[in-house]
Write a protein that holds these residues in place. Structure first.
Motif, PDB file in Angstrom:
ATOM      1  N   ILE B 250       0.810  -1.226   0.000  1.00 55.45           N
ATOM      2  CA  ILE B 250       0.000   0.000   0.000  1.00 55.45           C
ATOM      3  C   ILE B 250       0.843   1.276   0.000  1.00 55.45           C
ATOM      4  CG2 ILE B 250      -2.098  -0.942   1.048  1.00 55.45           C
ATOM      5  CD1 ILE B 250      -1.018  -0.055   3.769  1.00 55.45           C
ATOM      6  N   GLU B 251       2.140   1.154   0.297  1.00 55.98           N
ATOM      7  CA  GLU B 251       2.968   2.362   0.406  1.00 55.98           C
ATOM      8  C   GLU B 251       3.519   2.819  -0.944  1.00 55.98           C
ATOM      9  OE1 GLU B 251       3.992  -0.597   0.622  1.00 55.98           O
ATOM     10  OE2 GLU B 251       6.158  -0.842   0.544  1.00 55.98           O
ATOM     11  N   LYS B 252       3.194   2.096  -2.017  1.00 52.41           N
ATOM     12  CA  LYS B 252       3.780   2.444  -3.308  1.00 52.41           C
ATOM     13  C   LYS B 252       3.029   3.538  -4.057  1.00 52.41           C
ATOM     14  CE  LYS B 252       7.292  -0.418  -3.571  1.00 52.41           C
ATOM     15  NZ  LYS B 252       7.189  -1.753  -4.145  1.00 52.41           N
ATOM     16  N   VAL B 253       1.957   4.030  -3.483  1.00 51.46           N
ATOM     17  CA  VAL B 253       1.161   5.027  -4.191  1.00 51.46           C
ATOM     18  C   VAL B 253       1.827   6.403  -4.101  1.00 51.46           C
ATOM     19  CG1 VAL B 253      -0.316   5.362  -2.167  1.00 51.46           C
ATOM     20  CG2 VAL B 253      -1.152   6.046  -4.400  1.00 51.46           C
ATOM     21  N   VAL B 254       1.858   7.109  -5.224  1.00 48.15           N
ATOM     22  CA  VAL B 254       2.306   8.501  -5.214  1.00 48.15           C
ATOM     23  C   VAL B 254       1.149   9.381  -5.685  1.00 48.15           C
ATOM     24  CG1 VAL B 254       4.749   7.974  -5.561  1.00 48.15           C
ATOM     25  CG2 VAL B 254       3.285   8.433  -7.549  1.00 48.15           C
ATOM     26  N   GLU B 255       1.197  10.640  -5.286  1.00 53.62           N
ATOM     27  CA  GLU B 255       0.040  11.503  -5.519  1.00 53.62           C
ATOM     28  C   GLU B 255      -0.067  11.940  -6.983  1.00 53.62           C
ATOM     29  OE1 GLU B 255      -0.009  14.925  -2.995  1.00 53.62           O
ATOM     30  OE2 GLU B 255      -2.093  15.407  -3.453  1.00 53.62           O
ATOM     31  N   HIS B 256       1.012  12.554  -7.481  1.00 56.04           N
ATOM     32  CA  HIS B 256       0.963  13.138  -8.818  1.00 56.04           C
ATOM     33  C   HIS B 256       1.870  12.408  -9.791  1.00 56.04           C
ATOM     34  CE1 HIS B 256      -1.121  16.488  -7.051  1.00 56.04           C
ATOM     35  NE2 HIS B 256      -0.120  16.730  -6.234  1.00 56.04           N
ATOM     36  N   LEU B 257       1.543  12.532 -11.058  1.00 54.70           N
ATOM     37  CA  LEU B 257       2.428  12.015 -12.085  1.00 54.70           C
ATOM     38  C   LEU B 257       3.773  12.741 -12.007  1.00 54.70           C
ATOM     39  CD1 LEU B 257       2.361   9.991 -14.392  1.00 54.70           C
ATOM     40  CD2 LEU B 257       1.745  11.854 -15.929  1.00 54.70           C
ATOM     41  N   ALA B 258       3.732  14.022 -11.655  1.00 57.44           N
ATOM     42  CA  ALA B 258       4.961  14.813 -11.573  1.00 57.44           C
ATOM     43  C   ALA B 258       5.869  14.355 -10.433  1.00 57.44           C
ATOM     44  CB  ALA B 258       4.615  16.292 -11.408  1.00 57.44           C
ATOM     45  N   ASP B 259       5.352  13.534  -9.518  1.00 59.35           N
ATOM     46  CA  ASP B 259       6.206  12.989  -8.456  1.00 59.35           C
ATOM     47  C   ASP B 259       7.126  11.897  -9.002  1.00 59.35           C
ATOM     48  OD1 ASP B 259       4.986  14.579  -6.545  1.00 59.35           O
ATOM     49  OD2 ASP B 259       3.470  13.076  -6.047  1.00 59.35           O
ATOM     50  N   VAL B 260       6.754  11.345 -10.138  1.00 59.49           N
ATOM     51  CA  VAL B 260       7.477  10.177 -10.641  1.00 59.49           C
ATOM     52  C   VAL B 260       8.899  10.484 -11.133  1.00 59.49           C
ATOM     53  CG1 VAL B 260       7.452   8.396 -12.442  1.00 59.49           C
ATOM     54  CG2 VAL B 260       5.395   8.823 -11.104  1.00 59.49           C
ATOM     55  N   PRO B 261       9.114  11.524 -11.962  1.00 60.57           N
ATOM     56  CA  PRO B 261      10.468  11.694 -12.511  1.00 60.57           C
ATOM     57  C   PRO B 261      11.589  11.783 -11.467  1.00 60.57           C
ATOM     58  CG  PRO B 261       8.933  12.984 -13.787  1.00 60.57           C
ATOM     59  CD  PRO B 261       8.165  12.459 -12.604  1.00 60.57           C
ATOM     60  N   PRO B 262      11.470  12.609 -10.415  1.00 56.48           N
ATOM     61  CA  PRO B 262      12.580  12.614  -9.450  1.00 56.48           C
ATOM     62  C   PRO B 262      12.769  11.264  -8.755  1.00 56.48           C
ATOM     63  CG  PRO B 262      10.779  14.037  -8.691  1.00 56.48           C
ATOM     64  CD  PRO B 262      10.457  13.637 -10.083  1.00 56.48           C
ATOM     65  N   LEU B 263      11.668  10.600  -8.418  1.00 52.55           N
ATOM     66  CA  LEU B 263      11.786   9.297  -7.750  1.00 52.55           C
ATOM     67  C   LEU B 263      12.440   8.271  -8.669  1.00 52.55           C
ATOM     68  CD1 LEU B 263       8.300   9.103  -5.963  1.00 52.55           C
ATOM     69  CD2 LEU B 263      10.520   9.275  -4.828  1.00 52.55           C
ATOM     70  N   LEU B 264      12.009   8.279  -9.925  1.00 50.71           N
ATOM     71  CA  LEU B 264      12.575   7.337 -10.888  1.00 50.71           C
ATOM     72  C   LEU B 264      14.071   7.578 -11.064  1.00 50.71           C
ATOM     73  CD1 LEU B 264      12.297   5.213 -13.171  1.00 50.71           C
ATOM     74  CD2 LEU B 264      11.682   7.093 -14.714  1.00 50.71           C
ATOM     75  N   SER B 265      14.425   8.842 -11.155  1.00 49.95           N
ATOM     76  CA  SER B 265      15.824   9.196 -11.375  1.00 49.95           C
ATOM     77  C   SER B 265      16.694   8.720 -10.208  1.00 49.95           C
ATOM     78  CB  SER B 265      15.924  10.706 -11.554  1.00 49.95           C
ATOM     79  OG  SER B 265      17.259  11.116 -11.542  1.00 49.95           O
ATOM     80  N   LEU B 266      16.211   8.931  -8.996  1.00 48.71           N
ATOM     81  CA  LEU B 266      16.985   8.477  -7.832  1.00 48.71           C
ATOM     82  C   LEU B 266      16.969   6.960  -7.700  1.00 48.71           C
ATOM     83  CD1 LEU B 266      16.661  10.630  -4.616  1.00 48.71           C
ATOM     84  CD2 LEU B 266      18.609  10.252  -6.094  1.00 48.71           C
ATOM     85  N   LEU B 267      15.863   6.357  -8.060  1.00 44.06           N
ATOM     86  CA  LEU B 267      15.755   4.899  -7.934  1.00 44.06           C
ATOM     87  C   LEU B 267      16.797   4.188  -8.799  1.00 44.06           C
ATOM     88  CD1 LEU B 267      14.407   2.206  -7.139  1.00 44.06           C
ATOM     89  CD2 LEU B 267      12.680   2.610  -8.888  1.00 44.06           C
ATOM     90  N   THR B 268      16.813   4.510 -10.081  1.00 40.25           N
ATOM     91  CA  THR B 268      17.716   3.757 -10.961  1.00 40.25           C
ATOM     92  C   THR B 268      19.176   4.104 -10.691  1.00 40.25           C
ATOM     93  OG1 THR B 268      17.527   5.408 -12.719  1.00 40.25           O
ATOM     94  CG2 THR B 268      15.998   3.568 -12.801  1.00 40.25           C
ATOM     95  N   ARG B 269      19.423   5.368 -10.353  1.00 36.78           N
ATOM     96  CA  ARG B 269      20.812   5.735 -10.098  1.00 36.78           C
ATOM     97  C   ARG B 269      21.319   5.131  -8.791  1.00 36.78           C
ATOM     98  NH1 ARG B 269      22.026  11.865 -11.581  1.00 36.78           N
ATOM     99  NH2 ARG B 269      19.969  12.404 -10.775  1.00 36.78           N
TER     100      ARG B 269
END
Ligand code: SF4
Lengths: 233, 487
Positions: B250-269
């Motif tokens: 249940i903790e994987k939900v993010v509010e906005h689509l715009a929240d995704v790019p910074p999270l994605l960038s930090l995740l893969t790096r």
């Protein structure tokens, strides 16, 4: 153990009620106006030339082949590549030739030299054909991202999502004029939140894995080769 | 407190065996070499992925705040996500326990009379031991991520959350293939091995009735399931079979689509040092009218399994900020030495030590929070700034609290409490509160230091016994001051 015959809708309804009640008990009256300011990192603005260079270099780092070309030479480039790979068939998005004059010309030029297969069938009874009889595919792209060397596909009924996934070689046409600096600015510029289709795929290279002793190997499940036809004129 | 989790998970037993597992794996030199090599590689990769310390720091702060905001709004975002997904045609199911999640998935599969499942990488489905559950119901469940495929073939579990087969070297994989795959000739050439896997798995994708995947980010604003991967097996599982079932916490939900790019960038790096993964797959609906491929039905199972317990405590809630990048284990000196299997839990390493107690109870995981030197590396690299060392200390505290003390924050509270230890610390506290008692005890200790035993249980098994000084620090300072006064 949950009783085997318990209907999953019953399980789900009960779980939903319990989970939400527990969570709401903790943050029920929270004042969301008081959340701290989130500051994004400001990346420097780059020129279009720099962005294109970055786009190419990132893709090449990830083992994609980037071929700058023109609308006139596109068909020739594809044919050369197909010949060097010993491939004589190409699957392409149905109605690609209706998108613009140059697409029609590309398809026309290819038609006489290779066996063109339009993706005009449902996958349902054609999985074997798709997996075993389609050595290469040609698709269009919606736009691309410079920072990470990423191509954005927006699959639809003419260009199904498996077109860019199942055939071992994927040719993709990319228009350098539709290059965005980074993913965040792309979403913002195109206001994606209002119009996401069934599936969007960001592709940044051929399929790969490093799951065996950190050794990179290409062509894990998807395309072994990603050939980017970069239009920049 | 209700014990709902423990008896349901096979991992409770293996987590209890932590000490035994550690002894076993530390003695395995090949295993230790495999981990050392892999961790050095991954640490290097991460280091070279950030252009400046400033960028990294700004991004970490931003991503921490994004995740904290999404957690602060969690119940509302889950409702919004459900609304949006259902509106888009994706059916949402909820499960409090691993058995409920498994049962939901099993019935969805049974409804379709489906027999074969291909799975993309999903740690949550490891958490529920879904494969065992489905196989007991005659459903073939094949892992398709190369690492997971290897691990499944070897009848093992993933030893790392990003690179499941990191504990095996290529010789071991070659032997595994030679032993298990008809017609495969032993080869340690990685390309050959991967091509072998590819051939087998593509055939399975083509035939499978059902695809099961995890989720990296579920976007509430748009009702979108995002998957991060390099291999394309995630895309296969979510594109080719008729039925796609995604499972996530249940903790994987993010509010906005715009929240995704910074999270994605930090995740893969943070995970592998990649600027972005090869594929970022965003799924917002099942196949629409007129579309030629894609699953006809998409379902999402939202799993709690102890997460709401972590959520209820503000400090422990930070555990749920995790985006499962694996950086904390890559940088952990303990993980690097004992490897991923010794923990006995689904999630190993630092994140495993702080999340598993919520899933399995502190009674099954008492040892985990103590298996840390508190060096702080995990907290320093964590892209969402989870204060892991602090949380470890907090869990240690919870595990030695009297088990009836209120409020009860953790299932299994007090499981690590020992009566003798508790009395010793009580006396210690009394002594340190009173200057007279303190002076007296020091006087006794320095006088009776010859009574100090040579062997001190666990302490002297790998160290020499400490020696008490002849005079206390207070006495020494006093003596020094007296001397200086004279001089
Ligand atoms: S705790 Fe932090 S470092 Fe560890 S896996 Fe989660 S996000 Fe990554």
């Amino acid at each position: 153990m949950t009783n085997k015959t318990t209907d999953i809708n019953v399980i789900s309804r009960r779980a939903r009620g319990n989970i939400l009640a527990k969570l709401k008990a903790e943050v029920g009256g929270a004042d969301y106006g008081k959340l701290p300011q989130e500051t994004a990192y400001v990346y420097p603005e780059c020129s279009q030339t720099d962005n294109i260079a970055q786009f190419i270099s990132e893709l090449e780092k990830n083992h994609a082949q980037v071929i700058p070309t023109t609308k006139e030479q596109m068909a020739e480039v594809i044919l050369e590549q197909l010949a060097s790979l010993n491939i004589t068939q190409l699957l392409y998005g149905e109605k690609l030739d209706e998108q613009s004059d140059y697409h029609r010309e590309v398809i026309e030029a290819l038609k006489s030299k290779v066996t063109l297969q339009p993706y005009d069938f449902s996958i349902d009874n054609n999985k074997n054909r798709l997996f075993n009889e389609c050595p290469a595919a040609l698709s269009n792209s919606r736009c691309s991202i410079a920072a990470t060397g990423t191509i954005v596909l927006w699959p639809d009924e003419n260009e199904p999502r498996s077109l860019s996934l199942v055939p071992p070689v994927h040719f993709v046409m990319v228009d350098a004029h539709k290059l965005h600096a980074d993913f965040a600015r792309l979403i913002e510029a195109e206001q994606w939140q209002d119009k996401l289709p069934t599936n969007v795929v960001l592709i940044s290279g051929p399929s790969k894995t490093a799951d065996i002793q950190q050794t990179l190997a290409y062509g894990a499940h998807g395309p072994k080769a990603l050939i980017v036809l970069l239009l920049n004129s | 407190m209700k014990h709902v989790h423990e008896e349901e998970s096979k991992y409770a037993a293996s987590a209890k065996d932590f000490r035994k597992n550690v002894t076993r794996d530390l003695a395995n030199e090949e295993l230790r070499a495999n981990f050392r090599g892999a961790m050095d590689y991954l640490m290097d990769k991460r280091k070279s992925a950030f252009s400046s310390a400033d960028e990294l720091e700004v991004l970490r702060e931003q991503c921490k705040l994004i995740k904290q905001r999404c957690l602060a709004k969690l119940p509302h975002l889950l409702e919004q996500l459900e609304d949006k997904l259902e509106h888009n045609g994706i059916k949402v199911h909820w499960a409090e326990t691993v058995t409920e999640a498994n049962e939901i998935i099993a019935q969805l599969i049974a409804e379709k009379k489906a027999k074969t499942v291909v799975k993309g990488k999903s740690m949550v489905s490891e958490e529920t031991a879904l494969n065992d559950y489905l196989e007991a119901r005659d459903v073939e469940c094949l892992e398709s991520d190369m690492g997971e495929y290897i691990v499944q073939l070897a009848k093992q579990h993933p030893s790392h959350i990003i690179m499941p087969a990191i504990h095996q070297n290529k010789q071991q994989v070659a032997q595994l293939f030679a032993d298990n795959i008809d017609g495969f000739e032993y080869s340690t050439d990685v390309d050959t091995l991967i091509q072998q896997g590819r051939t087998i798995l593509r055939d399975k994708f083509c035939q499978a009735d059902v695809g099961i995947s995890g989720v990296n980010f579920a976007v509430a604003e748009t009702g979108t399931l995002c998957l991060v991967e390099n291999e394309g097996n995630g895309r296969m599982c979510t594109t080719i079979p008729d039925l796609h079932i995604a499972i996530t916490g249940i903790e994987k939900v993010v509010e906005h689509l715009a929240d995704v790019p910074p999270l994605l960038s930090l995740l893969t790096r943070s995970a592998t040092g990649q600027a972005i993964s090869t594929y970022f797959n965003m799924i917002s609906s099942p196949r629409k009218q007129g579309e030629k491929d894609g699953p006809k039905e998409v379902h999402l199972v939202l799993l709690d399994n102890g997460r709401s317990q972590a959520f209820a405590d503000e400090e422990l809630r930070q555990t749920l900020q995790c985006i499962r990048c694996g950086a904390c284990m890559n940088h952990c000196p303990v993980y690097t030495r004992i490897g991923g299997h010794a923990y006995g839990t689904v999630y190993p390493g630092p994140i495993g030590k702080i999340i598993s107690p919520h899933m399995l109870g502190l009674d099954a995981t008492t040892n985990l929070p103590t298996a840390s030197t508190l060096c702080g590396a995990c907290g320093e690299v964590c892209p969402v700034k989870i204060p892991i060392p602090k949380i470890l200390l907090r869990l240690r505290e919870e595990s030695v609290k009297p088990n009836r003390e209120q409020p009860q924050v953790m299932q299994g509270q007090g499981a690590g409490r020992s009566a003798v230890e508790a009395i010793i610390w009580k006396i210690w506290a009394q002594v340190h509160k009173s200057p007279t008692l303190y002076a007296l005890s020091m006087w006794c200790l320095t006088r009776c230091r010859f009574l100090m035993p040579k062997k001190l249980a666990g302490w002297t098994s790998v160290r020499t016994a400490p020696k008490l000084a002849a005079t206390t620090l207070h006495q020494q300072i006093k003596a020094k001051q007296a001397k200086q006064g004279r001089g």
